[in-house]
Enzyme design. Structure first.
Site, PDB file in Angstrom:
ATOM      1  N   ASN A   1       0.805  -1.215  -0.065  1.00  0.00           N
ATOM      2  CA  ASN A   1      -0.006  -0.054   0.117  1.00  0.00           C
ATOM      3  C   ASN A   1       0.867   1.175   0.093  1.00  0.00           C
ATOM      4  O   ASN A   1       1.578   1.479   0.924  1.00  0.00           O
ATOM      5  CB  ASN A   1      -0.982   0.011   1.262  1.00  0.00           C
ATOM      6  CG  ASN A   1      -1.671   1.322   1.312  1.00  0.00           C
ATOM      7  OD1 ASN A   1      -2.341   1.723   0.093  1.00  0.00           O
ATOM      8  ND2 ASN A   1      -1.702   2.026   2.454  1.00  0.00           N
ATOM      9  N   GLU A   2       0.764   1.897  -0.963  1.00  0.00           N
ATOM     10  CA  GLU A   2       1.356   3.179  -1.093  1.00  0.00           C
ATOM     11  C   GLU A   2       2.947   3.171  -0.932  1.00  0.00           C
ATOM     12  O   GLU A   2       3.677   3.969  -0.222  1.00  0.00           O
ATOM     13  CB  GLU A   2       0.976   4.383  -0.490  1.00  0.00           C
ATOM     14  CG  GLU A   2      -0.655   4.556  -0.678  1.00  0.00           C
ATOM     15  CD  GLU A   2      -1.470   5.753   0.040  1.00  0.00           C
ATOM     16  OE1 GLU A   2      -0.989   6.121   1.051  1.00  0.00           O
ATOM     17  OE2 GLU A   2      -2.621   6.031  -0.757  1.00  0.00           O
TER      18      GLU A   2
ATOM     19  N   GLU B   1      -7.406   4.604  -5.503  1.00  0.00           N
ATOM     20  CA  GLU B   1      -8.082   5.203  -4.439  1.00  0.00           C
ATOM     21  C   GLU B   1      -8.247   6.904  -4.414  1.00  0.00           C
ATOM     22  O   GLU B   1      -7.396   7.503  -5.466  1.00  0.00           O
ATOM     23  CB  GLU B   1      -6.985   5.563  -3.214  1.00  0.00           C
ATOM     24  CG  GLU B   1      -6.721   4.175  -2.292  1.00  0.00           C
ATOM     25  CD  GLU B   1      -5.752   4.210  -1.295  1.00  0.00           C
ATOM     26  OE1 GLU B   1      -5.830   5.378  -0.452  1.00  0.00           O
ATOM     27  OE2 GLU B   1      -5.230   3.349  -0.814  1.00  0.00           O
TER      28      GLU B   1
ATOM     29  N   TRP C   1     -11.840   5.731  -2.088  1.00  0.00           N
ATOM     30  CA  TRP C   1     -11.732   5.378  -0.604  1.00  0.00           C
ATOM     31  C   TRP C   1     -12.669   5.993   0.143  1.00  0.00           C
ATOM     32  O   TRP C   1     -12.702   7.173   0.076  1.00  0.00           O
ATOM     33  CB  TRP C   1     -10.324   5.858  -0.498  1.00  0.00           C
ATOM     34  CG  TRP C   1      -9.790   5.549   1.071  1.00  0.00           C
ATOM     35  CD1 TRP C   1     -10.107   6.311   1.967  1.00  0.00           C
ATOM     36  CD2 TRP C   1      -9.047   4.463   1.514  1.00  0.00           C
ATOM     37  NE1 TRP C   1      -9.711   5.728   3.348  1.00  0.00           N
ATOM     38  CE2 TRP C   1      -9.274   4.583   2.909  1.00  0.00           C
ATOM     39  CE3 TRP C   1      -8.384   3.194   0.961  1.00  0.00           C
ATOM     40  CZ2 TRP C   1      -8.341   3.409   3.559  1.00  0.00           C
ATOM     41  CZ3 TRP C   1      -7.890   2.232   1.555  1.00  0.00           C
ATOM     42  CH2 TRP C   1      -7.872   2.384   3.030  1.00  0.00           C
TER      43      TRP C   1
END
Ligand SMILES: *[C@@H]1O[C@H](CO)[C@@H](O)[C@H](O)[C@H]1NC(C)=O
Ligand SMILES: *[C@@H]1O[C@H](CO)[C@@H](O)[C@H](O)[C@H]1NC(C)=O
Ligand SMILES: *[C@@H]1O[C@H](CO)[C@@H](O)[C@H](O)[C@H]1NC(C)=O
Length: 372
Positions: free
Chosen positions: A192-193, A299, A333
């Site tokens: 994630n990111e 997102e 998101w």
């Protein structure tokens, strides 16, 4: 998204039978710059739920999946990790615990059996999952949870240390082998990111190449993606377009075992205006078109609740308008719903769009209708 609140969980931990996935008939895949799901190539909508694998009641999971299905959502991105440095009290869900220089994967009723329940429910309701393996941020552990076990003290070192990478790959192997033949898997996602601030972009490109090749060696079928925010590409020179977070977006998307590109959008965190979003979407779409791989607007969110519908629906229209020019789908998101067994609402981080709300009508019902 960096999660700043806590999800409150209640409910009993159910003992679950092991899953035995056998059907391999229909695996989601890339079809040029679009996605093909269950044999249908078109633009797809969906959402994110970091919290659904941490619910402890199967019926609650089913209720939420049924809401996604009846709303016409198809893709759901979830956290496939929950890393801890100390084993929590009984009943609290975690997937991997670090101690000394080793890691123990929790396959128990409060461990990967919770992820089993999500995969099983997704199969039942025709929802396709993006399963993410580790967080750049410290929510639910993240790379930082690995640090002392593998002898590093920064994410930058974590990407490059073979001891960290072998622990990470061991976790990946466990999860991939568990669901490798499930048609509910949409894609495996590296992190994630992921960011590597101030690093040469080759650090993340090498890590993405190495990890995607590793996943491909375990699973010849499912798509693989990076899960990054989309930084590092040609644009107006504002912060998100810069290479300072260690990402060269086009170079990473060009890697042979990366199936599609991801990007996120949080104008208020990035110091840009909401209208920045439209150019951001088209800049990524252009690269996807050049590389003939799908772009997933994975997102997005605005903090001001009154802006949810007007601003985010504008971005959805921009993305959908590029469906023949690189854009394959979008996931806002984040998903919100009421947990049936407890009557509690799921975490409201200011970006949450609750099932059945007026924002839901705007960002789900109307969007799904426009997609057709
Ligand atoms: C690359 O992956 C291999 C296994 O596929 C692993 O042994 C190695 O540590 C990784 N190297 C780096 C630098 O990530
Ligand atoms: C995520 O990555 C960025 C850039 O490397 C870094 O600033 C941030 O602190 C990271 N998160 C954690 C928890 O290390
Ligand atoms: C993709 O990964 C597989 C499995 O690790 C590897 O054999 C292959 O060389 C990779 N593809 C390319 C073109 O690098």
């Amino acid at each position: 998204m960096k999660i700043t609140g806590l999800l409150l969980l209640a409910g009993a931990v159910a003992a679950l039978p092991g899953t035995n996935h056998v059907h391999r008939a229909s695996i989601s895949k890339a079809d040029g710059t679009k996605f093909n799901i269950d044999g249908v190539t078109k633009y797809y909508a969906g959402t994110n739920s970091y919290w659904i694998p941490f619910l402890t009641n199967d019926n609650d999971v089913d209720t939420i999946m049924s809401h996604l299905q009846s709303s016409g959502h198809k893709i759901l991105r979830i956290w496939g990790f929950n890393d801890v440095k100390q084993i929590p009290g009984s009943g609290t869900v975690y997937f991997q615990a670090f101690s000394g220089s080793s890691a123990a994967i929790n396959t128990g009723a409060n461990g990967l059996q919770r992820l089993d329940a999500v995969v099983r429910s997704a199969e039942k309701y025709g929802i396709k999952l993006i399963i993410n393996f580790v967080n750049n941020w410290t929510d639910y552990g993240g790379m930082a949870a690995y640090f002392s076990a593998c002898g590093v003290n920064s994410n930058a070192q974590w990407y490059q240390a073979s001891r960290c990478q072998s622990l990470y790959q061991n976790y990946i192997k466990t999860v991939v082998n568990r669901y490798r033949t499930s048609t509910a898997v949409f894609a495996w996602e590296l992190a994630n990111e992921p960011r590597c601030q101030g690093c040469q972009t080759s650090v993340l490109t090498n890590w993405i190449r190495n990890t995607s090749n590793y996943i491909r060696s375990l699973d010849p079928d499912h798509m693989i993606t990076a899960g990054d925010e989309g930084f590092g590409l040609q644009g107006d020179g504002s912060y998100p377009y810069q290479y300072g977070e260690g990402i060269d977006w086009a170079a990473n998307l060009a890697l042979p075992n990366i199936s599609f590109g991801t990007f996120h959008l949080y104008p208020s965190s990035w110091g840009v205006s909401n209208s920045f979003g439209n150019g951001w979407i088209s800049a990524h779409a252009k690269i996807c078109q050049q590389l003939n791989k799908p772009c997933l607007f994975e997102e997005y969110g605005v903090t001001n609740a009154a802006d949810h519908c007007p601003v985010e629906s504008g971005w959805q229209k921009t993305s959908l308008g590029l469906k023949d020019s690189g854009m394959a789908g979008d996931l806002f998101w984040q998903l919100g719903d009421t947990i049936r067994s407890t009557g509690q609402q799921t975490h409201n981080d200011g970006h949450t769009i609750y099932y059945g709300s007026s924002d839901w009508k705007c960002l789900v019902d109307q969007h799904v209708e426009q997609i057709g």
